[in-house]
Structure formats: C-alpha cells, structure tokens
Design a protein around this motif. Structure first.
Motif, PDB file in Angstrom:
ATOM      1  N   ARG A  92       0.811  -1.221   0.000  1.00 32.62           N
ATOM      2  CA  ARG A  92       0.000   0.000   0.000  1.00 32.62           C
ATOM      3  C   ARG A  92       0.843   1.268   0.000  1.00 32.62           C
ATOM      4  NH1 ARG A  92      -5.715  -0.557   1.247  1.00 32.62           N
ATOM      5  NH2 ARG A  92      -6.152  -2.601   0.376  1.00 32.62           N
ATOM      6  N   HIS A  93       2.120   1.141   0.379  1.00 32.72           N
ATOM      7  CA  HIS A  93       2.989   2.316   0.434  1.00 32.72           C
ATOM      8  C   HIS A  93       4.024   2.343  -0.691  1.00 32.72           C
ATOM      9  CE1 HIS A  93       1.194   2.585   4.419  1.00 32.72           C
ATOM     10  NE2 HIS A  93       1.495   3.868   4.351  1.00 32.72           N
ATOM     11  N   GLY A  94       3.759   1.621  -1.756  1.00 23.94           N
ATOM     12  CA  GLY A  94       4.564   1.734  -2.958  1.00 23.94           C
ATOM     13  C   GLY A  94       5.860   0.936  -2.958  1.00 23.94           C
ATOM     14  N   SER A 118       7.962  -2.450  -3.699  1.00 23.35           N
ATOM     15  CA  SER A 118       7.786  -3.468  -4.730  1.00 23.35           C
ATOM     16  C   SER A 118       7.258  -4.778  -4.144  1.00 23.35           C
ATOM     17  CB  SER A 118       9.108  -3.721  -5.451  1.00 23.35           C
ATOM     18  OG  SER A 118      10.007  -4.386  -4.593  1.00 23.35           O
ATOM     19  N   PRO A 119       6.457  -5.490  -4.904  1.00 22.45           N
ATOM     20  CA  PRO A 119       5.910  -6.764  -4.421  1.00 22.45           C
ATOM     21  C   PRO A 119       6.982  -7.806  -4.101  1.00 22.45           C
ATOM     22  CG  PRO A 119       4.694  -6.015  -6.348  1.00 22.45           C
ATOM     23  CD  PRO A 119       5.865  -5.104  -6.187  1.00 22.45           C
ATOM     24  N   GLN A 120       8.119  -7.755  -4.785  1.00 23.98           N
ATOM     25  CA  GLN A 120       9.179  -8.717  -4.506  1.00 23.98           C
ATOM     26  C   GLN A 120       9.762  -8.508  -3.113  1.00 23.98           C
ATOM     27  OE1 GLN A 120       9.115  -6.862  -7.354  1.00 23.98           O
ATOM     28  NE2 GLN A 120       8.498  -8.451  -8.775  1.00 23.98           N
ATOM     29  N   VAL A 121       9.972  -7.260  -2.725  1.00 23.01           N
ATOM     30  CA  VAL A 121      10.500  -6.961  -1.391  1.00 23.01           C
ATOM     31  C   VAL A 121       9.448  -7.263  -0.334  1.00 23.01           C
ATOM     32  CG1 VAL A 121      11.379  -5.124   0.116  1.00 23.01           C
ATOM     33  CG2 VAL A 121      12.118  -5.249  -2.256  1.00 23.01           C
ATOM     34  N   ALA A 122       8.205  -6.922  -0.613  1.00 22.15           N
ATOM     35  CA  ALA A 122       7.126  -7.205   0.342  1.00 22.15           C
ATOM     36  C   ALA A 122       6.989  -8.702   0.569  1.00 22.15           C
ATOM     37  CB  ALA A 122       5.812  -6.624  -0.169  1.00 22.15           C
ATOM     38  N   PHE A 123       7.178  -9.481  -0.477  1.00 19.66           N
ATOM     39  CA  PHE A 123       7.077 -10.933  -0.369  1.00 19.66           C
ATOM     40  C   PHE A 123       8.125 -11.490   0.586  1.00 19.66           C
ATOM     41  CE2 PHE A 123       8.288 -15.174  -1.903  1.00 19.66           C
ATOM     42  CZ  PHE A 123       7.082 -15.831  -1.741  1.00 19.66           C
ATOM     43  N   TYR A 124       9.315 -10.911   0.577  1.00 21.28           N
ATOM     44  CA  TYR A 124      10.412 -11.407   1.407  1.00 21.28           C
ATOM     45  C   TYR A 124      10.498 -10.724   2.771  1.00 21.28           C
ATOM     46  CZ  TYR A 124      12.128 -14.133  -2.467  1.00 21.28           C
ATOM     47  OH  TYR A 124      12.231 -15.056  -3.474  1.00 21.28           O
ATOM     48  N   SER A 125       9.506  -9.952   3.161  1.00 17.75           N
ATOM     49  CA  SER A 125       9.583  -9.248   4.434  1.00 17.75           C
ATOM     50  C   SER A 125       9.601 -10.213   5.619  1.00 17.75           C
ATOM     51  CB  SER A 125       8.432  -8.256   4.577  1.00 17.75           C
ATOM     52  OG  SER A 125       7.190  -8.926   4.615  1.00 17.75           O
ATOM     53  N   ILE A 126       8.828 -11.270   5.563  1.00 18.47           N
ATOM     54  CA  ILE A 126       8.829 -12.244   6.658  1.00 18.47           C
ATOM     55  C   ILE A 126      10.163 -12.977   6.707  1.00 18.47           C
ATOM     56  CG2 ILE A 126       7.749 -14.348   7.540  1.00 18.47           C
ATOM     57  CD1 ILE A 126       5.108 -13.272   6.495  1.00 18.47           C
ATOM     58  N   ALA A 127      10.741 -13.279   5.562  1.00 18.47           N
ATOM     59  CA  ALA A 127      12.052 -13.926   5.532  1.00 18.47           C
ATOM     60  C   ALA A 127      13.125 -13.021   6.123  1.00 18.47           C
ATOM     61  CB  ALA A 127      12.412 -14.319   4.106  1.00 18.47           C
ATOM     62  N   MET A 128      13.034 -11.722   5.858  1.00 15.98           N
ATOM     63  CA  MET A 128      13.996 -10.790   6.453  1.00 15.98           C
ATOM     64  C   MET A 128      13.831 -10.740   7.968  1.00 15.98           C
ATOM     65  SD  MET A 128      14.209  -7.616   3.786  1.00 15.98           S
ATOM     66  CE  MET A 128      12.483  -7.499   3.348  1.00 15.98           C
ATOM     67  N   LEU A 142      11.798   1.934   0.374  1.00 15.48           N
ATOM     68  CA  LEU A 142      12.378   0.598   0.324  1.00 15.48           C
ATOM     69  C   LEU A 142      13.417   0.375   1.420  1.00 15.48           C
ATOM     70  CD1 LEU A 142      12.666  -2.101  -1.213  1.00 15.48           C
ATOM     71  CD2 LEU A 142      14.420  -0.980  -2.590  1.00 15.48           C
ATOM     72  N   VAL A 143      14.362   1.275   1.554  1.00 14.57           N
ATOM     73  CA  VAL A 143      15.437   1.103   2.527  1.00 14.57           C
ATOM     74  C   VAL A 143      14.885   1.120   3.951  1.00 14.57           C
ATOM     75  CG1 VAL A 143      17.578   2.110   3.419  1.00 14.57           C
ATOM     76  CG2 VAL A 143      17.146   2.084   0.969  1.00 14.57           C
TER      77      VAL A 143
END
Length: 165
Positions: free
Chosen positions: A25-27, A29-39, A84-85
């Motif tokens: 919702r805050h722009g 990328s879907p790829q980074v959002a997908f890996y948020s739990i992994a991070m 992103l950062v």
C-alpha cells in the motif's frame, strides 16, 4: 510476568501479518514485500543468540524489558517506513527484537519458578495466556485496521503500546 507475556504477544505479530500489505500500500515493490517475513526471520536468528548471551550477564528480566521496549519503538517506526530502505531496515530490526522477546520469555519464567521441581508446571501455565493472545491478536488487529479504508496508525499504535506495557 504472565500478564506481560499476554500483552506483548497481542501486538507482536502485527508487522509480520500485515507488513506485506503495508509495504504494498505504500509503494514498495511486491518482490521486497514478499520477502519481508524472511527478512524478519533472518534477523531473528541473531535475536535469539545475542540477547540470550546478554541475559547471562545482566539477567533475563532486564534484557527482556530492554528488548520489549525496543520492539515497541520499532513497532511505532513502521509508520515512517514508506520507502524501500526504511522498510528493509525495519524488517531486520523488528525481527531481531521480536525473536529476542519470544526466546527470553520462557527463560524469564524459568528464572522466576520457585523450585526446580516446578519448572515444567511454570512453563505450561505461562504458555496458556501467550497462546490465547496469539490466536486473538490478528483478528482483533484486522478489526482495528478497518474493512476497506486501512487506518495504519491505529493498528501500529495498538501493537507498539502492548510491547511497552
């Protein structure tokens, strides 16, 4: 301590459950959002090691209070993670502190048990409220966010204040 575990667990998984939606919702990328739990989980590996080492030096209750406070502060920081950062740094720090809180909870219960023979009893009784709050937290936080218009500050505030209490 059991009440503290119940309250902390109520807000613990908000960024893990709704962090991907927040990122999308805050722009971010879907790829980074997908890996948020992994991070979060990657940082949690170190969050289970270093704070437990510090608990040998300073006591598990003192280290858990510090980690819960840092997790609450990081929970509030989610509101400012619109790039992103910032989101990646948030995921790493929040994962570190939440996993440290999870691992230190049982250790603090063990140190507060009155007798060596009561360790299993103390662990069993202390796990019941934490399990209940884990089940109740995500639906309650989803209701706080709203159905169509997601009001992020309400969910973030509810989640972060539970850590600090």
């Amino acid at each position: 301590m059991i009440g503290s575990g119940f309250l902390a667990q109520l807000g613990l998984f908000f960024p893990l459950s709704y962090g991907q939606l927040f990122a999308l919702r805050h722009g971010i990328s879907p790829q980074v959002a997908f890996y948020s739990i992994a991070m979060n989980e990657f940082a949690g590996i170190f969050g289970k090691i270093f704070p437990n080492y510090l608990s040998d030096l300073y006591g598990p209750v003192n280290v858990m209070i510090a980690c819960l406070t840092c997790a609450g502060i990081m929970g509030i920081a989610l509101i400012g993670c619109g790039n992103l950062v910032g989101f990646i740094v948030f995921c790493l720090l929040y994962g570190f502190f939440t996993e440290s809180c999870i691992s230190l909870y049982q250790l603090t219960i063990l140190t507060m048990a009155p007798r060596q023979a009561d360790l299993g009893y103390a662990l069993g009784i202390s796990s019941i409220p934490v399990g209940l709050s884990s089940v109740l937290a995500n639906p309650a936080l989803g209701a706080i966010l709203g159905n169509r218009i997601l009001v992020w500050w309400k969910g973030v505030t509810f989640s972060a204040v539970r850590h600090i209490l």
